[in-house]
Every structure is written in C-alpha cells, then in structure tokens.
Design a protein around this motif. Sequence first.
Motif, PDB file in Angstrom:
ATOM      1  N   ASP A  58      37.061 -73.372  33.786  1.00  0.00           N
ATOM      2  CA  ASP A  58      37.769 -72.742  34.908  1.00  0.00           C
ATOM      3  C   ASP A  58      39.174 -72.319  34.491  1.00  0.00           C
ATOM      4  O   ASP A  58      39.614 -71.217  34.815  1.00  0.00           O
ATOM      5  CB  ASP A  58      37.846 -73.693  36.103  1.00  0.00           C
ATOM      6  CG  ASP A  58      36.504 -73.868  36.804  1.00  0.00           C
ATOM      7  OD1 ASP A  58      35.597 -73.041  36.564  1.00  0.00           O
ATOM      8  OD2 ASP A  58      36.364 -74.841  37.574  1.00  0.00           O
ATOM      9  N   SER A  61      38.888 -69.254  32.244  1.00  0.00           N
ATOM     10  CA  SER A  61      38.559 -68.069  33.038  1.00  0.00           C
ATOM     11  C   SER A  61      39.768 -67.560  33.815  1.00  0.00           C
ATOM     12  O   SER A  61      40.030 -66.355  33.858  1.00  0.00           O
ATOM     13  CB  SER A  61      37.423 -68.368  34.017  1.00  0.00           C
ATOM     14  OG  SER A  61      36.241 -68.667  33.314  1.00  0.00           O
ATOM     15  N   GLN A  62      40.512 -68.456  34.409  1.00  0.00           N
ATOM     16  CA  GLN A  62      41.705 -68.070  35.160  1.00  0.00           C
ATOM     17  C   GLN A  62      42.764 -67.466  34.246  1.00  0.00           C
ATOM     18  O   GLN A  62      43.414 -66.482  34.598  1.00  0.00           O
ATOM     19  CB  GLN A  62      42.275 -69.270  35.915  1.00  0.00           C
ATOM     20  CG  GLN A  62      41.398 -69.722  37.056  1.00  0.00           C
ATOM     21  CD  GLN A  62      41.849 -71.051  37.649  1.00  0.00           C
ATOM     22  OE1 GLN A  62      42.895 -71.581  37.308  1.00  0.00           O
ATOM     23  NE2 GLN A  62      41.029 -71.600  38.543  1.00  0.00           N
ATOM     24  N   SER A  63      42.923 -68.028  33.068  1.00  0.00           N
ATOM     25  CA  SER A  63      43.904 -67.511  32.118  1.00  0.00           C
ATOM     26  C   SER A  63      43.511 -66.126  31.620  1.00  0.00           C
ATOM     27  O   SER A  63      44.350 -65.235  31.481  1.00  0.00           O
ATOM     28  CB  SER A  63      44.055 -68.481  30.939  1.00  0.00           C
ATOM     29  OG  SER A  63      45.064 -68.038  30.067  1.00  0.00           O
ATOM     30  N   ILE A  64      42.206 -65.931  31.352  1.00  0.00           N
ATOM     31  CA  ILE A  64      41.720 -64.617  30.915  1.00  0.00           C
ATOM     32  C   ILE A  64      42.006 -63.574  31.992  1.00  0.00           C
ATOM     33  O   ILE A  64      42.504 -62.484  31.702  1.00  0.00           O
ATOM     34  CB  ILE A  64      40.218 -64.683  30.565  1.00  0.00           C
ATOM     35  CG1 ILE A  64      40.030 -65.430  29.242  1.00  0.00           C
ATOM     36  CG2 ILE A  64      39.604 -63.286  30.493  1.00  0.00           C
ATOM     37  CD1 ILE A  64      38.587 -65.765  28.925  1.00  0.00           C
ATOM     38  N   ALA A  65      41.736 -63.909  33.234  1.00  0.00           N
ATOM     39  CA  ALA A  65      41.991 -62.975  34.335  1.00  0.00           C
ATOM     40  C   ALA A  65      43.486 -62.712  34.493  1.00  0.00           C
ATOM     41  O   ALA A  65      43.910 -61.566  34.661  1.00  0.00           O
ATOM     42  CB  ALA A  65      41.397 -63.523  35.627  1.00  0.00           C
ATOM     43  N   ARG A  66      44.290 -63.758  34.411  1.00  0.00           N
ATOM     44  CA  ARG A  66      45.738 -63.634  34.596  1.00  0.00           C
ATOM     45  C   ARG A  66      46.361 -62.754  33.521  1.00  0.00           C
ATOM     46  O   ARG A  66      47.255 -61.965  33.783  1.00  0.00           O
ATOM     47  CB  ARG A  66      46.369 -65.033  34.610  1.00  0.00           C
ATOM     48  CG  ARG A  66      47.852 -65.036  34.937  1.00  0.00           C
ATOM     49  CD  ARG A  66      48.434 -66.432  35.118  1.00  0.00           C
ATOM     50  NE  ARG A  66      48.274 -67.288  33.959  1.00  0.00           N
ATOM     51  CZ  ARG A  66      47.436 -68.320  33.865  1.00  0.00           C
ATOM     52  NH1 ARG A  66      46.642 -68.637  34.857  1.00  0.00           N
ATOM     53  NH2 ARG A  66      47.379 -69.047  32.773  1.00  0.00           N
ATOM     54  N   HIS A  67      45.880 -62.889  32.302  1.00  0.00           N
ATOM     55  CA  HIS A  67      46.444 -62.125  31.178  1.00  0.00           C
ATOM     56  C   HIS A  67      45.684 -60.828  30.920  1.00  0.00           C
ATOM     57  O   HIS A  67      45.955 -60.147  29.943  1.00  0.00           O
ATOM     58  CB  HIS A  67      46.455 -62.985  29.913  1.00  0.00           C
ATOM     59  CG  HIS A  67      47.349 -64.173  30.012  1.00  0.00           C
ATOM     60  ND1 HIS A  67      48.721 -64.090  30.001  1.00  0.00           N
ATOM     61  CD2 HIS A  67      47.068 -65.494  30.165  1.00  0.00           C
ATOM     62  CE1 HIS A  67      49.246 -65.290  30.115  1.00  0.00           C
ATOM     63  NE2 HIS A  67      48.261 -66.166  30.222  1.00  0.00           N
ATOM     64  N   THR A  68      44.740 -60.500  31.772  1.00  0.00           N
ATOM     65  CA  THR A  68      43.883 -59.305  31.636  1.00  0.00           C
ATOM     66  C   THR A  68      43.321 -59.164  30.232  1.00  0.00           C
ATOM     67  O   THR A  68      43.467 -58.146  29.566  1.00  0.00           O
ATOM     68  CB  THR A  68      44.616 -58.004  32.069  1.00  0.00           C
ATOM     69  OG1 THR A  68      45.769 -57.805  31.254  1.00  0.00           O
ATOM     70  CG2 THR A  68      44.996 -58.046  33.534  1.00  0.00           C
ATOM     71  N   GLU A  70      39.998 -59.344  27.537  1.00  0.00           N
ATOM     72  CA  GLU A  70      38.556 -59.117  27.471  1.00  0.00           C
ATOM     73  C   GLU A  70      37.949 -60.268  26.673  1.00  0.00           C
ATOM     74  O   GLU A  70      38.504 -60.678  25.652  1.00  0.00           O
ATOM     75  CB  GLU A  70      38.250 -57.791  26.777  1.00  0.00           C
ATOM     76  CG  GLU A  70      38.767 -56.583  27.536  1.00  0.00           C
ATOM     77  CD  GLU A  70      38.463 -55.291  26.813  1.00  0.00           C
ATOM     78  OE1 GLU A  70      37.567 -54.574  27.274  1.00  0.00           O
ATOM     79  OE2 GLU A  70      39.105 -55.031  25.789  1.00  0.00           O
TER      80      GLU A  70
END
Length: 138
Positions: A58, A61-68, A70
């Motif tokens: 989790d 996933s949140q970090s990937i989304a936050r930092h945009t 891929e």
Amino acid sequence: MRAVQPVRDKGGETEKITVNLGYVDLGRVDLLVQEGFYSNRTDFIRTAIRNQLGAHSDAVSQSIARHTLELGLRDYDRTDLEAVRSAGETLHIKVVGLARIASDVTPELALATIGSITVLGALQASAEIKAALAKRIH
C-alpha cells in the motif's frame, strides 16, 4: 508510445545486489537451507524481499501515485522519441522497474527529447546515451 509492461522475475532480467549479513544471521539462513525450507541463500533472500514488499505494498502504491511514477518495464525507441520531438514535447521519464532506451536512439535525439530520467530499479541504455544524459539522470 507503448504502455508500461509489468516486469516479471525472469532469468536474465534481474539485477545483482550485494547483502552483508552478520555471521549468526548467515548461519541461521544456512540452517534453513540445510533443513530444506529454501533451495539456497538466494531463494531465502528473494522470498524475504518479496514478503517485505508485500507487507508495504500500500505504501509503495501510494508513493508511486504521489510521485507520478510508472511501474514496470518501459521501452523508448527511435520512433517514440522522434514522435516526441515532432510534437515539440520533452519527456520526463519516471519509472519504478526497468527503463530501456533502444540502441537505435542517438545521443542527439535523446538530448533533444529527454528532459530528465528518474529510475528506481535499472536503466538500460548505451554508454553513449548514459554519458549524454548524465546531468539529467537522477
């Protein structure tokens, strides 16, 4: 451009790391291998890493989304970068996994189209491309 492809753990598509362990921990790993829980030290280490990544999925996933970022395998070839140049755009590559710049990409084309590269994992590109983009690789 092609979509990001998930990276699977396949032979030849891995990166070697070095892990230093204390003698007691190493002995405990060897005992588990000897007892048949794991086939070898590498099997133990991969399993331990996967378990930790699963426990923190989790947060990842949140970090990937936050930092945009891929996630997976991202390929860039001459055709992709020429399309970017034709559109007058600049790429800011941000990948968790593997980013590959194809051998048909010239250093000049890379400099004209790639503004920055952030790869958490591995970047595969020719020595010439890496040298040309050195100040843009984070």
